[in-house]
Design a protein around this motif. Structure first.
Motif, PDB file in Angstrom:
ATOM      1  N   ASP A  17       0.828  -1.209   0.000  1.00 39.70           N
ATOM      2  CA  ASP A  17       0.000   0.000   0.000  1.00 39.70           C
ATOM      3  C   ASP A  17       0.859   1.255   0.000  1.00 39.70           C
ATOM      4  OD1 ASP A  17      -2.364  -1.412  -0.073  1.00 39.70           O
ATOM      5  OD2 ASP A  17      -2.657  -1.362   2.105  1.00 39.70           O
ATOM      6  N   GLU A  18       1.937   1.249   0.778  1.00 38.09           N
ATOM      7  CA  GLU A  18       2.829   2.410   0.807  1.00 38.09           C
ATOM      8  C   GLU A  18       3.498   2.627  -0.544  1.00 38.09           C
ATOM      9  OE1 GLU A  18       5.558   2.641   4.086  1.00 38.09           O
ATOM     10  OE2 GLU A  18       4.053   1.847   5.473  1.00 38.09           O
ATOM     11  N   LEU A  19       3.887   1.546  -1.204  1.00 36.84           N
ATOM     12  CA  LEU A  19       4.495   1.679  -2.526  1.00 36.84           C
ATOM     13  C   LEU A  19       3.494   2.241  -3.536  1.00 36.84           C
ATOM     14  CD1 LEU A  19       6.619  -1.568  -2.953  1.00 36.84           C
ATOM     15  CD2 LEU A  19       7.460   0.780  -2.896  1.00 36.84           C
ATOM     16  N   ARG A  20       2.257   1.763  -3.472  1.00 39.47           N
ATOM     17  CA  ARG A  20       1.243   2.230  -4.428  1.00 39.47           C
ATOM     18  C   ARG A  20       1.009   3.726  -4.302  1.00 39.47           C
ATOM     19  NH1 ARG A  20      -1.331  -3.007  -3.960  1.00 39.47           N
ATOM     20  NH2 ARG A  20      -2.277  -2.402  -2.001  1.00 39.47           N
ATOM     21  N   VAL A  21       1.053   4.238  -3.087  1.00 42.01           N
ATOM     22  CA  VAL A  21       0.827   5.665  -2.876  1.00 42.01           C
ATOM     23  C   VAL A  21       2.036   6.476  -3.334  1.00 42.01           C
ATOM     24  CG1 VAL A  21       0.508   7.421  -1.081  1.00 42.01           C
ATOM     25  CG2 VAL A  21      -0.789   5.290  -0.983  1.00 42.01           C
ATOM     26  N   ALA A  22       3.231   5.909  -3.164  1.00 41.32           N
ATOM     27  CA  ALA A  22       4.458   6.667  -3.386  1.00 41.32           C
ATOM     28  C   ALA A  22       4.895   6.751  -4.845  1.00 41.32           C
ATOM     29  CB  ALA A  22       5.591   6.053  -2.559  1.00 41.32           C
ATOM     30  N   MET A  23       4.320   5.946  -5.729  1.00 40.62           N
ATOM     31  CA  MET A  23       4.803   5.942  -7.110  1.00 40.62           C
ATOM     32  C   MET A  23       3.657   5.731  -8.094  1.00 40.62           C
ATOM     33  SD  MET A  23       6.738   2.233  -7.258  1.00 40.62           S
ATOM     34  CE  MET A  23       7.870   2.658  -5.991  1.00 40.62           C
ATOM     35  N   PRO A  24       3.850   6.147  -9.340  1.00 34.15           N
ATOM     36  CA  PRO A  24       2.832   5.937 -10.365  1.00 34.15           C
ATOM     37  C   PRO A  24       2.629   4.444 -10.623  1.00 34.15           C
ATOM     38  CG  PRO A  24       4.544   7.435 -11.143  1.00 34.15           C
ATOM     39  CD  PRO A  24       5.000   6.901  -9.839  1.00 34.15           C
ATOM     40  N   GLU A  25       1.451   4.117 -11.130  1.00 31.46           N
ATOM     41  CA  GLU A  25       1.077   2.718 -11.365  1.00 31.46           C
ATOM     42  C   GLU A  25       2.070   1.987 -12.268  1.00 31.46           C
ATOM     43  OE1 GLU A  25      -2.573   0.308 -13.427  1.00 31.46           O
ATOM     44  OE2 GLU A  25      -3.029   2.171 -12.364  1.00 31.46           O
ATOM     45  N   ALA A  26       2.527   2.614 -13.333  1.00 31.61           N
ATOM     46  CA  ALA A  26       3.458   1.964 -14.256  1.00 31.61           C
ATOM     47  C   ALA A  26       4.780   1.644 -13.561  1.00 31.61           C
ATOM     48  CB  ALA A  26       3.708   2.852 -15.463  1.00 31.61           C
ATOM     49  N   GLN A  27       5.242   2.530 -12.728  1.00 26.54           N
ATOM     50  CA  GLN A  27       6.487   2.295 -12.007  1.00 26.54           C
ATOM     51  C   GLN A  27       6.290   1.215 -10.934  1.00 26.54           C
ATOM     52  OE1 GLN A  27       8.096   5.727 -10.064  1.00 26.54           O
ATOM     53  NE2 GLN A  27      10.076   4.761  -9.711  1.00 26.54           N
ATOM     54  N   TYR A  28       5.139   1.195 -10.299  1.00 25.61           N
ATOM     55  CA  TYR A  28       4.833   0.196  -9.277  1.00 25.61           C
ATOM     56  C   TYR A  28       4.949  -1.212  -9.849  1.00 25.61           C
ATOM     57  CZ  TYR A  28       2.082  -2.425  -5.858  1.00 25.61           C
ATOM     58  OH  TYR A  28       1.652  -3.345  -4.944  1.00 25.61           O
ATOM     59  N   SER A  30       6.725  -2.166 -12.320  1.00 29.34           N
ATOM     60  CA  SER A  30       8.112  -2.490 -12.646  1.00 29.34           C
ATOM     61  C   SER A  30       8.905  -2.883 -11.397  1.00 29.34           C
ATOM     62  CB  SER A  30       8.793  -1.329 -13.364  1.00 29.34           C
ATOM     63  OG  SER A  30       8.994  -0.248 -12.485  1.00 29.34           O
ATOM     64  N   VAL A  31       8.384  -2.589 -10.232  1.00 26.76           N
ATOM     65  CA  VAL A  31       9.009  -3.011  -8.976  1.00 26.76           C
ATOM     66  C   VAL A  31       8.432  -4.346  -8.515  1.00 26.76           C
ATOM     67  CG1 VAL A  31       9.238  -2.452  -6.516  1.00 26.76           C
ATOM     68  CG2 VAL A  31       9.512  -0.652  -8.233  1.00 26.76           C
ATOM     69  N   ILE A  32       7.125  -4.485  -8.583  1.00 28.88           N
ATOM     70  CA  ILE A  32       6.455  -5.662  -8.025  1.00 28.88           C
ATOM     71  C   ILE A  32       6.683  -6.914  -8.863  1.00 28.88           C
ATOM     72  CG2 ILE A  32       4.201  -6.647  -7.482  1.00 28.88           C
ATOM     73  CD1 ILE A  32       5.318  -4.609  -5.444  1.00 28.88           C
ATOM     74  N   PHE A  33       6.600  -6.840 -10.178  1.00 24.76           N
ATOM     75  CA  PHE A  33       6.756  -8.041 -11.001  1.00 24.76           C
ATOM     76  C   PHE A  33       8.125  -8.714 -10.828  1.00 24.76           C
ATOM     77  CE2 PHE A  33       3.222  -6.291 -13.782  1.00 24.76           C
ATOM     78  CZ  PHE A  33       2.272  -7.075 -13.164  1.00 24.76           C
ATOM     79  N   PRO A  34       9.225  -7.967 -10.814  1.00 25.19           N
ATOM     80  CA  PRO A  34      10.511  -8.635 -10.543  1.00 25.19           C
ATOM     81  C   PRO A  34      10.551  -9.280  -9.149  1.00 25.19           C
ATOM     82  CG  PRO A  34      10.892  -6.497 -11.531  1.00 25.19           C
ATOM     83  CD  PRO A  34       9.434  -6.577 -11.226  1.00 25.19           C
TER      84      PRO A  34
END
Length: 60
Positions: A17-28, A30-34
């Motif tokens: 949840d903190e990551l989703r708020v802190a960055m745009p969806e496209a960037q999120y 690129s972090v979560i899938f790896p």
């Protein structure tokens, strides 16, 4: 004090949840899938490694 499975899951959801708020969806993504791929590798490595060794015992 041992940490329960539910506590671990809650912490992970809070972090997501903190990551989703802190960055745009496209960037999120690129972090979560790896991270998801790394988790899959870590969960299946030992099984796949033992399977490979068993299938290749005799050599070429």
């Amino acid at each position: 004090m041992a940490v329960t499975q539910q506590e671990i899951e809650n912490r992970l959801w809070d972090a997501a949840d903190e990551l989703r708020v802190a960055m745009p969806e496209a960037q999120y993504s690129s972090v979560i899938f790896p991270l998801m791929f790394w988790k899959y590798l870590s969960d299946t490595w030992e099984y796949q490694h033992q399977k490979f060794l068993a299938e290749n015992e005799d050599g070429p």
